[in-house]
Structures are given as structure tokens and as C-alpha cells.
Design an enzyme around this catalytic site. Structure first.
Site, PDB file in Angstrom:
ATOM      1  N   GLY A   1      24.330 -61.531  11.572  1.00  0.00           N
ATOM      2  CA  GLY A   1      23.091 -62.284  11.314  1.00  0.00           C
ATOM      3  C   GLY A   1      23.439 -63.752  11.482  1.00  0.00           C
ATOM      4  CB  ALA A   2      23.630 -65.925  14.186  1.00  0.00           C
ATOM      5  N   GLY A   3      21.150 -66.317  11.478  1.00  0.00           N
ATOM      6  CA  GLY A   3      19.961 -67.098  11.134  1.00  0.00           C
ATOM      7  C   GLY A   3      20.333 -68.287  10.252  1.00  0.00           C
ATOM      8  CG  MET A   4      17.159 -70.313   8.386  1.00  0.00           C
ATOM      9  SD  MET A   4      17.371 -71.627   9.597  1.00  0.00           S
ATOM     10  CE  MET A   4      17.479 -73.052   8.540  1.00  0.00           C
ATOM     11  CB  ILE A   5      22.106 -67.134   5.099  1.00  0.00           C
ATOM     12  CG1 ILE A   5      20.869 -67.317   4.212  1.00  0.00           C
ATOM     13  CG2 ILE A   5      23.358 -67.011   4.226  1.00  0.00           C
ATOM     14  CD1 ILE A   5      20.609 -66.174   3.244  1.00  0.00           C
TER      15      ILE A   5
ATOM     16  NE  ARG B   1      14.958 -62.234  -4.313  1.00  0.00           N
ATOM     17  CZ  ARG B   1      14.488 -62.876  -5.385  1.00  0.00           C
ATOM     18  NH1 ARG B   1      13.623 -62.284  -6.198  1.00  0.00           N
ATOM     19  NH2 ARG B   1      14.867 -64.120  -5.644  1.00  0.00           N
TER      20      ARG B   1
ATOM     21  CG  ASN C   1      16.692 -60.472  -0.817  1.00  0.00           C
ATOM     22  OD1 ASN C   1      17.324 -60.012  -1.762  1.00  0.00           O
ATOM     23  ND2 ASN C   1      16.428 -61.758  -0.670  1.00  0.00           N
TER      24      ASN C   1
ATOM     25  CG  HIS D   1      18.611 -61.145  -5.878  1.00  0.00           C
ATOM     26  ND1 HIS D   1      18.818 -62.331  -6.532  1.00  0.00           N
ATOM     27  CD2 HIS D   1      18.094 -61.468  -4.664  1.00  0.00           C
ATOM     28  CE1 HIS D   1      18.446 -63.323  -5.745  1.00  0.00           C
ATOM     29  NE2 HIS D   1      17.999 -62.836  -4.607  1.00  0.00           N
TER      30      HIS D   1
HETATM   31  P1  A3D Z   1      16.897 -65.583   9.100  1.00  0.00           P
HETATM   32  O1  A3D Z   1      17.097 -67.040   9.302  1.00  0.00           O
HETATM   33  O2  A3D Z   1      15.614 -64.965   9.568  1.00  0.00           O
HETATM   34  O3  A3D Z   1      18.125 -64.829   9.784  1.00  0.00           O
HETATM   35  C1  A3D Z   1      18.179 -63.448   9.914  1.00  0.00           C
HETATM   36  C2  A3D Z   1      18.844 -63.139  11.241  1.00  0.00           C
HETATM   37  O4  A3D Z   1      19.016 -61.727  11.330  1.00  0.00           O
HETATM   38  C3  A3D Z   1      18.008 -63.564  12.458  1.00  0.00           C
HETATM   39  O5  A3D Z   1      18.772 -64.449  13.270  1.00  0.00           O
HETATM   40  C4  A3D Z   1      17.725 -62.254  13.173  1.00  0.00           C
HETATM   41  O6  A3D Z   1      17.722 -62.361  14.593  1.00  0.00           O
HETATM   42  C5  A3D Z   1      18.881 -61.398  12.700  1.00  0.00           C
HETATM   43  N1  A3D Z   1      18.664 -59.964  12.845  1.00  0.00           N
HETATM   44  C6  A3D Z   1      17.521 -59.250  12.692  1.00  0.00           C
HETATM   45  N2  A3D Z   1      17.757 -57.949  12.936  1.00  0.00           N
HETATM   46  C7  A3D Z   1      19.073 -57.841  13.239  1.00  0.00           C
HETATM   47  C8  A3D Z   1      19.919 -56.753  13.570  1.00  0.00           C
HETATM   48  N3  A3D Z   1      19.453 -55.505  13.657  1.00  0.00           N
HETATM   49  N4  A3D Z   1      21.230 -57.002  13.811  1.00  0.00           N
HETATM   50  C9  A3D Z   1      21.709 -58.268  13.738  1.00  0.00           C
HETATM   51  N5  A3D Z   1      20.955 -59.341  13.429  1.00  0.00           N
HETATM   52  C10 A3D Z   1      19.657 -59.119  13.174  1.00  0.00           C
HETATM   53  O7  A3D Z   1      17.056 -65.206   7.546  1.00  0.00           O
HETATM   54  P2  A3D Z   1      18.023 -65.893   6.457  1.00  0.00           P
HETATM   55  O8  A3D Z   1      19.358 -66.126   7.056  1.00  0.00           O
HETATM   56  O9  A3D Z   1      17.306 -67.004   5.805  1.00  0.00           O
HETATM   57  O10 A3D Z   1      18.082 -64.708   5.375  1.00  0.00           O
HETATM   58  C11 A3D Z   1      18.746 -63.509   5.687  1.00  0.00           C
HETATM   59  C12 A3D Z   1      18.516 -62.460   4.602  1.00  0.00           C
HETATM   60  O11 A3D Z   1      19.085 -62.906   3.378  1.00  0.00           O
HETATM   61  C13 A3D Z   1      17.045 -62.143   4.303  1.00  0.00           C
HETATM   62  O12 A3D Z   1      16.872 -60.758   4.114  1.00  0.00           O
HETATM   63  C14 A3D Z   1      16.805 -62.873   2.992  1.00  0.00           C
HETATM   64  O13 A3D Z   1      15.771 -62.293   2.223  1.00  0.00           O
HETATM   65  C15 A3D Z   1      18.143 -62.694   2.318  1.00  0.00           C
HETATM   66  N6  A3D Z   1      18.439 -63.624   1.225  1.00  0.00           N
HETATM   67  C16 A3D Z   1      19.092 -63.106   0.157  1.00  0.00           C
HETATM   68  C17 A3D Z   1      19.417 -63.917  -0.899  1.00  0.00           C
HETATM   69  C18 A3D Z   1      20.127 -63.337  -2.072  1.00  0.00           C
HETATM   70  O14 A3D Z   1      20.441 -64.030  -3.001  1.00  0.00           O
HETATM   71  C19 A3D Z   1      20.447 -61.920  -2.103  1.00  0.00           C
HETATM   72  C20 A3D Z   1      19.082 -65.276  -0.869  1.00  0.00           C
HETATM   73  C21 A3D Z   1      18.420 -65.779   0.239  1.00  0.00           C
HETATM   74  C22 A3D Z   1      18.102 -64.940   1.307  1.00  0.00           C
END
Ligand code: A3D
Length: 320
Positions: free
Chosen positions: A10-14, A89, A121, A176
């Protein structure tokens, strides 16, 4: 000794923030994996160029093929979708469960010896499903939530009392979700348990109650402000703390979603409790003493997690 290999699924925001912090701290070589073509490559190149400025010798690479994570020491999973305003969530379960299946199979095939930290999540259900899909040992698969929730709790206490956040130790257990359990008696300001800190005049009981409520809704507060996604800086830092404890065998006690087998009277599920993280993964689960009120709050939170796990089983029969 060879550098550690850190796979970020996952190379999104986190994921991008994780790559940046891991590179700055020179924790190891970073593979950023995503299904989106170009995103992991672009972020990896951008951060790799920054290493020349901040002076770190680690390598970064973007990938769309699971073969690139081969032999990873650690996998941090953020693949999936985050919340939008108005979503809980739990609304993410349908989409993200399918993502966990693909990710679990990828890790199983290419990085079966990794320590896996799930962030996607709804956390407690997704880490449960990820362990099932990957088949990795339960002590090597954990969820990140408690470090973040506890950090929010500590920050709000620091902001209110004027005491350095470094001298506040806050604990948040359970699932969570909005019924997570901030552990008031076990959290301390300068060593004083919070009830004593109230008696000592650091804050009023009403202020403490408001902070507990704000902690429970801490994720939603950021979602409402950002409007286009959820928190990413503090979640990334929290996962890095867990990753460091594993990679450097620090043996820190951190609140994490871990597999329980009898601890806290619970079995066969993942939920947030204090856990000792070292080179063996989850080396020990620490059991807090709980009073009746805390037990009831924990039980309510666990009930929500069990409901989410049941929903996963209903969606994907192979998990039943
Ligand atoms: P985001 O910036 O959308 O990044 C998610 C990435 O996942 C995107 O780049 C997508 O292209 C990629 N993706 C989607 N499907 C696939 C796949 N099958 N294989 C590989 N990559 C894929 O989201 P984010 O980085 O902001 O958040 C990621 C997750 O963390 C989300 O589910 C949030 O709800 C969760 N999150 C959890 C917490 C906790 O404290 C547990 C806190 C904040 C966010």
C-alpha cells in the site's frame, strides 16, 4: 550485516509516510508495493532523491509485483481504502477484506518469514483475516491501532495539563473503534495515575472525561477535518515504533492488536492489549488488572470486534 528489507504493502498516504520515515531513520531498504501503477515507483523515486539531502544510504524501490517483496523482514500493510466523512471504519469491511486476501496470499508466497503489521481498517477484523489468508504464525502478525490511540490520548492530556507528552504514559486497549477503552487508572502523568492527577489539580474530572471521549473519536475528528481521507502521520509513526521494536529487538511493551489464546479470558481473536514486541514478534501479552467497569467496557469493545469477525466469515466462507 545486510540491511533489513522493509516491504510496505500500500503506497497511499500512510505507505508513503512510512517509506519517508523508514528511509530517514535508515531502518532498512524499502519496497513500496501498490496495485496502482506509477504511484509506488514515483514515491520511492522522490524519497530516494531525498536521501541525497538527508544522507541515508538505504535503497527505495516501487513495485506492482509481489515478487519484489521476496525475503522481506517486515511487511507493513496499508492496502485498501480509508474512510470518508460520515463513514465508520466498519463500512470498509467489504472492500478491504478482498484486499487482505490478495495481500495475505502475496505475503505467504514471497515473504513468509516476515513480521507483519496490519494497519488497514476495520483493524481488528482485517488483521485477523490477514493472519488467516497468509497462514503466518500468529505471533508474527499484529495490528497497529493501540499505539496511535494511546498517542492521541497522551497528546490531549499533555495539551490540557501543560505537562510534556514525554512524561505522560497513556494506554488504550480493546478494538480500534469508537468503543475502544482508554485505561484511565493505568495511564499516568509524571507517574501519577490519572485519578490521582485529577486529585492533584492537573485537570478536572470533567476535562478528563472529555479527553476520553475525544480519544475515542480521534480518528473521526481528523477525517472530518481532512474531508478526503484519514490520518496518516501519526499512524505511520506508530507502526514505525512497532517495526523498530521488532527489527532492533527492543522488547518494547506497546498496545497492539494481537492474537489472544486465553489472555484476558479471550481466545481466537485479535484485539488491542499491551504486548512485548521483540525479535520473536509478539513475545508476551501483558495482562492489566481490570476492575468491573473496565471489564465491562473491554467486553463491549470485544463484542464489536467479534461482530466484525463474524461479518468477515459471512462475506468469505473460506474464513468460517
Ligand atoms: P490511501 O491513501 O487510500 O492508500 C491506500 C493504498 O492502497 C492506495 O494507494 C491503493 O492503491 C492501495 N491498494 C488498494 N487495493 C490494493 C491492493 N489490492 N493491493 C495493494 N494496494 C492496494 O489510504 P491510507 O494510506 O490513508 O490508509 C490506509 C488504510 O489504513 C485504510 O484502510 C485506513 O482506514 C487505515 N487506517 C488505519 C488506522 C489505524 O489506526 C488502524 C489509522 C489510519 C488509517
Amino acid at each position: 550485516m545486510a540491511r533489513a528489507k522493509i516491504a510496505l504493502i500500500g503506497a497511499g498516504m500512510i505507505g508513503g509516510t512510512l517509506a519517508h520515515v523508514a528511509a530517514r531513520e535508515a531502518l532498512g531498504d524499502v519496497i513500496l508495493f501498490d496495485i496502482a501503477e506509477g504511484t509506488p515507483q514515483g514515491k520511492a523515486l522522490d524519497i530516494a532523491e531525498a536521501t541525497a539531502v538527508f544522507g541515508s544510504s538505504v535503497a527505495l524501490k516501487g513495485a506492482n509485483d509481489y515478487a519484489e517483496i521476496a525475503g522481506a523482514d517486515i511487511c507493513i500493510v496499508t492496502a485498501g481504502v480509508p474512510r470518508k466523512p460520515g463513514m465508520s471504519r466498519d463500512d470498509l469491511i467489504g472492500i478491504n477484506l478482498k484486499v487482505m486476501k490478495a495481500v495475505g496470499e502475496g505475503i505467504k508466497a514471497h515473504a513468509p518469514n516476515a513480521f507483519v503489521i496490519c494497519i488497514t481498517n476495520p483493524l481488528d477484523a482485517m488483521v485477523w483475516a490477514l493472519q488467516k489468508f497468509s497462514g503466518l504464525p500468529k505471533e508474527k502478525v499484529v495490528g497497529m491501532a493501540g499505539v496511535l490511540d494511546s498517542a492521541r490520548f497522551a497528546y490531549f492530556l499533555a495539551e490540557k495539563t501543560g505537562v510534556s507528552v514525554q512524561d505522560i504514559h497513556a494506554w488504550t486497549l480493546g478494538g480500534h473503534g469508537d468503543d475502544m477503552v482508554p485505561m484511565v487508572r493505568h495511564s499516568t502523568i509524571g507517574g501519577l495515575p490519572l485519578p490521582d492527577a485529577v486529585s492533584a489539580g492537573f485537570l478536572t474530572q470533567d476535562e478528563l472525561d472529555a479527553i476520553v471521549k475525544r480519544t475515542r473519536g480521534g480518528g473521526g475528528e481528523i477525517v472530518a477535518l481532512l474531508k478526503t481521507g484519514s490520518a496518516f502521520y501519526a499512524p505511520a509513526e506508530s507502526a514505525i515504533a512497532m517495526a523498530k521494536s521488532y527489527l532492533l529487538d527492543q522488547k518494547r511493551v506497546l498496545p497492539c492488536a494481537v492474537w489472544l489464546s486465553g489472555e484476558y479470558g479471550l481466545s481466537d481473536l485479535y484485539v488491542g492489549v499491551p504486548a512485548l514486541i521483540g525479535a520473536g514478534g509478539v513475545e508476551k501479552v501483558i495482562e492489566f488488572t481490570t476492575n468491573d467497569e473496565e471489564k465491562a467496557m473491554f467486553a463491549k469493545s470485544v463484542e464489536s470486534v467479534q461482530g466484525l469477525i463474524q461479518a468477515c466469515k459471512d462475506i468469505d466462507g473460506s474464513l468460517a
